[in-house]
Design an enzyme around this catalytic site. Sequence first.
Site, mmCIF file in Angstrom:
data_model
loop_
_atom_site.group_PDB
_atom_site.id
_atom_site.type_symbol
_atom_site.label_atom_id
_atom_site.label_comp_id
_atom_site.label_asym_id
_atom_site.label_seq_id
_atom_site.Cartn_x
_atom_site.Cartn_y
_atom_site.Cartn_z
ATOM 1 N N HIS A 117 -2.750 -5.448 1.218
ATOM 2 C CA HIS A 117 -1.708 -5.966 0.341
ATOM 3 C C HIS A 117 -0.711 -4.858 0.004
ATOM 4 C CE1 HIS A 117 -3.465 -9.927 -0.616
ATOM 5 N NE2 HIS A 117 -4.606 -9.308 -0.330
ATOM 6 N N GLU B 192 0.499 -3.752 -2.780
ATOM 7 C CA GLU B 192 0.123 -2.837 -3.855
ATOM 8 C C GLU B 192 -0.989 -1.877 -3.435
ATOM 9 O OE1 GLU B 192 -2.257 -6.596 -4.462
ATOM 10 O OE2 GLU B 192 -0.186 -6.146 -3.959
#
Length: 54
Positions: free
Chosen positions: A50, A52
Amino acid sequence: MDQFMQAAIDEARLGRREGGIPIGSVLVRNGEIVAKGHNKRVQELNPIKHGEMS
């Protein structure tokens, strides 16, 4: 739009150009971008890549 949101959008567009899902993120501290990334789940066939996390 502020510079931080624009940076996240730029990361999302980069992910889309790579053939992935257009999600970008930035980490800001004291008014300065200290990290940025985008989803790479599709590009690297890895469910934990992902934005992040990169």
